[in-house]
Design a protein around this motif. Structure first.
Motif, PDB file in Angstrom:
ATOM      1  N   SER A   1       3.146  16.482 -13.300  1.00  0.00           N
ATOM      2  CA  SER A   1       3.343  17.906 -13.037  1.00  0.00           C
ATOM      3  C   SER A   1       4.612  18.410 -13.725  1.00  0.00           C
ATOM      4  CB  SER A   1       3.442  18.131 -11.523  1.00  0.00           C
ATOM      5  OG  SER A   1       3.805  19.456 -11.243  1.00  0.00           O
ATOM      6  N   ILE A   2       5.677  17.628 -13.650  1.00  0.00           N
ATOM      7  CA  ILE A   2       6.932  18.004 -14.312  1.00  0.00           C
ATOM      8  C   ILE A   2       6.741  18.077 -15.815  1.00  0.00           C
ATOM      9  CG2 ILE A   2       9.278  17.191 -14.827  1.00  0.00           C
ATOM     10  CD1 ILE A   2       9.371  16.143 -11.927  1.00  0.00           C
ATOM     11  N   ILE A   3       6.020  17.109 -16.367  1.00  0.00           N
ATOM     12  CA  ILE A   3       5.770  17.110 -17.815  1.00  0.00           C
ATOM     13  C   ILE A   3       4.945  18.328 -18.203  1.00  0.00           C
ATOM     14  CG2 ILE A   3       4.498  15.903 -19.645  1.00  0.00           C
ATOM     15  CD1 ILE A   3       5.433  13.269 -18.395  1.00  0.00           C
ATOM     16  N   ALA A   4       3.927  18.652 -17.419  1.00  0.00           N
ATOM     17  CA  ALA A   4       3.097  19.829 -17.712  1.00  0.00           C
ATOM     18  C   ALA A   4       3.940  21.104 -17.638  1.00  0.00           C
ATOM     19  CB  ALA A   4       1.928  19.898 -16.740  1.00  0.00           C
ATOM     20  N   ASP A   5       4.796  21.195 -16.603  1.00  0.00           N
ATOM     21  CA  ASP A   5       5.668  22.369 -16.485  1.00  0.00           C
ATOM     22  C   ASP A   5       6.627  22.452 -17.665  1.00  0.00           C
ATOM     23  OD1 ASP A   5       4.438  22.985 -14.122  1.00  0.00           O
ATOM     24  OD2 ASP A   5       6.044  22.205 -12.829  1.00  0.00           O
ATOM     25  N   ALA A   6       7.179  21.299 -18.070  1.00  0.00           N
ATOM     26  CA  ALA A   6       8.105  21.281 -19.205  1.00  0.00           C
ATOM     27  C   ALA A   6       7.384  21.690 -20.490  1.00  0.00           C
ATOM     28  CB  ALA A   6       8.721  19.893 -19.357  1.00  0.00           C
ATOM     29  N   GLU A   7       6.147  21.219 -20.657  1.00  0.00           N
ATOM     30  CA  GLU A   7       5.378  21.606 -21.848  1.00  0.00           C
ATOM     31  C   GLU A   7       5.108  23.106 -21.848  1.00  0.00           C
ATOM     32  OE1 GLU A   7       1.921  19.108 -21.727  1.00  0.00           O
ATOM     33  OE2 GLU A   7       2.928  17.464 -22.788  1.00  0.00           O
ATOM     34  N   LYS A   8       4.785  23.661 -20.665  1.00  0.00           N
ATOM     35  CA  LYS A   8       4.571  25.112 -20.582  1.00  0.00           C
ATOM     36  C   LYS A   8       5.854  25.864 -20.909  1.00  0.00           C
ATOM     37  CE  LYS A   8       0.901  24.902 -17.117  1.00  0.00           C
ATOM     38  NZ  LYS A   8       0.563  25.128 -15.707  1.00  0.00           N
ATOM     39  N   GLU A   9       6.969  25.392 -20.370  1.00  0.00           N
ATOM     40  CA  GLU A   9       8.252  26.049 -20.616  1.00  0.00           C
ATOM     41  C   GLU A   9       8.621  25.970 -22.095  1.00  0.00           C
ATOM     42  OE1 GLU A   9      12.890  25.610 -19.180  1.00  0.00           O
ATOM     43  OE2 GLU A   9      11.302  24.864 -17.877  1.00  0.00           O
ATOM     44  N   VAL A  10       8.393  24.796 -22.709  1.00  0.00           N
ATOM     45  CA  VAL A  10       8.668  24.647 -24.142  1.00  0.00           C
ATOM     46  C   VAL A  10       7.775  25.576 -24.942  1.00  0.00           C
ATOM     47  CG1 VAL A  10       8.408  23.035 -26.076  1.00  0.00           C
ATOM     48  CG2 VAL A  10       9.611  22.314 -24.027  1.00  0.00           C
ATOM     49  N   ASP A  11       6.513  25.697 -24.539  1.00  0.00           N
ATOM     50  CA  ASP A  11       5.597  26.596 -25.241  1.00  0.00           C
ATOM     51  C   ASP A  11       6.077  28.045 -25.122  1.00  0.00           C
ATOM     52  OD1 ASP A  11       3.194  27.083 -26.728  1.00  0.00           O
ATOM     53  OD2 ASP A  11       2.308  27.879 -24.867  1.00  0.00           O
ATOM     54  N   VAL A  12       6.500  28.430 -23.908  1.00  0.00           N
ATOM     55  CA  VAL A  12       7.007  29.795 -23.698  1.00  0.00           C
ATOM     56  C   VAL A  12       8.260  30.015 -24.547  1.00  0.00           C
ATOM     57  CG1 VAL A  12       8.127  31.294 -21.994  1.00  0.00           C
ATOM     58  CG2 VAL A  12       5.993  30.127 -21.417  1.00  0.00           C
TER      59      VAL A  12
ATOM     60  N   ALA B   1       0.839  -1.207   0.000  1.00  0.00           N
ATOM     61  CA  ALA B   1       0.000   0.000   0.000  1.00  0.00           C
ATOM     62  C   ALA B   1       0.868   1.249   0.000  1.00  0.00           C
ATOM     63  CB  ALA B   1      -0.936  -0.010   1.207  1.00  0.00           C
ATOM     64  N   ASP B   2       1.944   1.238   0.802  1.00  0.00           N
ATOM     65  CA  ASP B   2       2.855   2.386   0.836  1.00  0.00           C
ATOM     66  C   ASP B   2       3.500   2.598  -0.525  1.00  0.00           C
ATOM     67  OD1 ASP B   2       2.265   2.764   3.486  1.00  0.00           O
ATOM     68  OD2 ASP B   2       4.122   1.855   4.247  1.00  0.00           O
ATOM     69  N   LEU B   3       3.947   1.506  -1.142  1.00  0.00           N
ATOM     70  CA  LEU B   3       4.577   1.622  -2.458  1.00  0.00           C
ATOM     71  C   LEU B   3       3.582   2.090  -3.513  1.00  0.00           C
ATOM     72  CD1 LEU B   3       6.920  -1.499  -2.524  1.00  0.00           C
ATOM     73  CD2 LEU B   3       7.563   0.887  -2.287  1.00  0.00           C
ATOM     74  N   ALA B   4       2.348   1.617  -3.406  1.00  0.00           N
ATOM     75  CA  ALA B   4       1.327   2.076  -4.352  1.00  0.00           C
ATOM     76  C   ALA B   4       1.085   3.575  -4.169  1.00  0.00           C
ATOM     77  CB  ALA B   4       0.028   1.290  -4.145  1.00  0.00           C
ATOM     78  N   GLU B   5       1.063   4.029  -2.921  1.00  0.00           N
ATOM     79  CA  GLU B   5       0.876   5.455  -2.646  1.00  0.00           C
ATOM     80  C   GLU B   5       2.066   6.258  -3.159  1.00  0.00           C
ATOM     81  OE1 GLU B   5      -1.443   8.515  -1.589  1.00  0.00           O
ATOM     82  OE2 GLU B   5      -2.013   6.423  -1.358  1.00  0.00           O
ATOM     83  N   GLN B   6       3.282   5.737  -2.949  1.00  0.00           N
ATOM     84  CA  GLN B   6       4.473   6.419  -3.457  1.00  0.00           C
ATOM     85  C   GLN B   6       4.460   6.466  -4.983  1.00  0.00           C
ATOM     86  OE1 GLN B   6       7.901   4.444  -1.848  1.00  0.00           O
ATOM     87  NE2 GLN B   6       7.584   5.243   0.215  1.00  0.00           N
ATOM     88  N   LEU B   7       4.038   5.360  -5.596  1.00  0.00           N
ATOM     89  CA  LEU B   7       3.963   5.313  -7.059  1.00  0.00           C
ATOM     90  C   LEU B   7       2.940   6.315  -7.576  1.00  0.00           C
ATOM     91  CD1 LEU B   7       4.881   3.906  -9.660  1.00  0.00           C
ATOM     92  CD2 LEU B   7       3.047   2.255  -9.306  1.00  0.00           C
ATOM     93  N   LYS B   8       1.824   6.415  -6.883  1.00  0.00           N
ATOM     94  CA  LYS B   8       0.799   7.382  -7.266  1.00  0.00           C
ATOM     95  C   LYS B   8       1.354   8.805  -7.158  1.00  0.00           C
ATOM     96  CE  LYS B   8      -3.913   8.778  -6.053  1.00  0.00           C
ATOM     97  NZ  LYS B   8      -5.011   8.568  -5.112  1.00  0.00           N
ATOM     98  N   GLY B   9       2.046   9.089  -6.038  1.00  0.00           N
ATOM     99  CA  GLY B   9       2.661  10.401  -5.861  1.00  0.00           C
ATOM    100  C   GLY B   9       3.711  10.684  -6.917  1.00  0.00           C
ATOM    101  N   ALA B  10       4.504   9.660  -7.240  1.00  0.00           N
ATOM    102  CA  ALA B  10       5.545   9.828  -8.265  1.00  0.00           C
ATOM    103  C   ALA B  10       4.916  10.093  -9.627  1.00  0.00           C
ATOM    104  CB  ALA B  10       6.427   8.585  -8.316  1.00  0.00           C
ATOM    105  N   ARG B  11       3.839   9.389  -9.934  1.00  0.00           N
ATOM    106  CA  ARG B  11       3.160   9.615 -11.218  1.00  0.00           C
ATOM    107  C   ARG B  11       2.613  11.035 -11.287  1.00  0.00           C
ATOM    108  NH1 ARG B  11      -0.048   3.916 -11.930  1.00  0.00           N
ATOM    109  NH2 ARG B  11       1.728   2.756 -12.752  1.00  0.00           N
ATOM    110  N   GLN B  12       2.023  11.495 -10.174  1.00  0.00           N
ATOM    111  CA  GLN B  12       1.502  12.865 -10.153  1.00  0.00           C
ATOM    112  C   GLN B  12       2.639  13.874 -10.302  1.00  0.00           C
ATOM    113  OE1 GLN B  12      -0.702  13.033  -6.492  1.00  0.00           O
ATOM    114  NE2 GLN B  12      -2.552  12.127  -7.383  1.00  0.00           N
ATOM    115  N   ALA B  13       3.768  13.597  -9.628  1.00  0.00           N
ATOM    116  CA  ALA B  13       4.921  14.492  -9.735  1.00  0.00           C
ATOM    117  C   ALA B  13       5.445  14.522 -11.170  1.00  0.00           C
ATOM    118  CB  ALA B  13       6.022  14.053  -8.772  1.00  0.00           C
ATOM    119  N   VAL B  14       5.506  13.351 -11.800  1.00  0.00           N
ATOM    120  CA  VAL B  14       5.985  13.280 -13.185  1.00  0.00           C
ATOM    121  C   VAL B  14       5.026  14.013 -14.110  1.00  0.00           C
ATOM    122  CG1 VAL B  14       6.323  11.671 -15.107  1.00  0.00           C
ATOM    123  CG2 VAL B  14       7.361  11.193 -12.911  1.00  0.00           C
TER     124      VAL B  14
END
Length: 154
Positions: free
Chosen positions: A90-101, A75-88
């Motif tokens: 978010s990073i991808i969205a930020d990178a897409e915004k930066e690339v767009d800018v 359960a802890d690993l699943a929660e960490q994986l979920k958090g990591a996916r959300q972080a990734v």
């Protein structure tokens, strides 16, 4: 019939059961044999069975505890994986915004450079046009003067 008479005569006086010293002796033998069998065979076998049963119970308890621990870790690993996916994400969205800018900045810079080059070219063409007009004006003036001189001379 003779056999029946013989059977009746051979039976001693006590009847079918004789209550002499053999019955208590047999009872003592059965009790002693029961204690011996219990002491020599049944108690050690019972101890081995109890030891095995306690080993099985402790092994089962350990297995249940480890299973619960594994489920918690899962359960802890699943929660960490979920958090990591959300972080990734978010990073991808930020990178897409930066690339767009960056793309928009590069596009704006390219457009500005193109406009600057176009303006320089227009100015250059205007300057050359003015220069050509001035030269033509001078030549026209010279030709006019030459024509007028020839007409007046003729």
């Amino acid at each position: 019939m003779t056999w029946l008479l013989l059977a009746e005569t051979s039976v001693p006086e006590g009847g079918l059961f004789d209550l002499d010293a053999t019955l208590p002796l047999m009872a003592v033998q059965v009790v002693v044999l029961t204690f011996l069998l219990n002491a020599l065979f049944f108690r050690p076998v019972g101890k081995v069975v109890e030891d095995r049963e306690s080993l099985i119970v402790t092994s089962r308890a350990d297995a249940k505890q480890k299973l619960a621990q594994v489920e918690r870790l899962e359960a802890d690993l699943a929660e960490q994986l979920k958090g990591a996916r959300q972080a990734v994400q978010s990073i991808i969205a930020d990178a897409e915004k930066e690339v767009d800018v960056l793309y928009r900045q590069a596009l704006a810079q390219a457009e500005a450079e193109a406009n600057r080059v176009k303006e320089e070219s227009r100015r250059g063409i205007e300057a050359e046009s003015e220069s050509a007009r001035a030269q033509l004006k001078d030549k026209v003036s010279q030709l006019s003067a030459t024509i007028i001189d020839r007409l007046l001379a003729a």
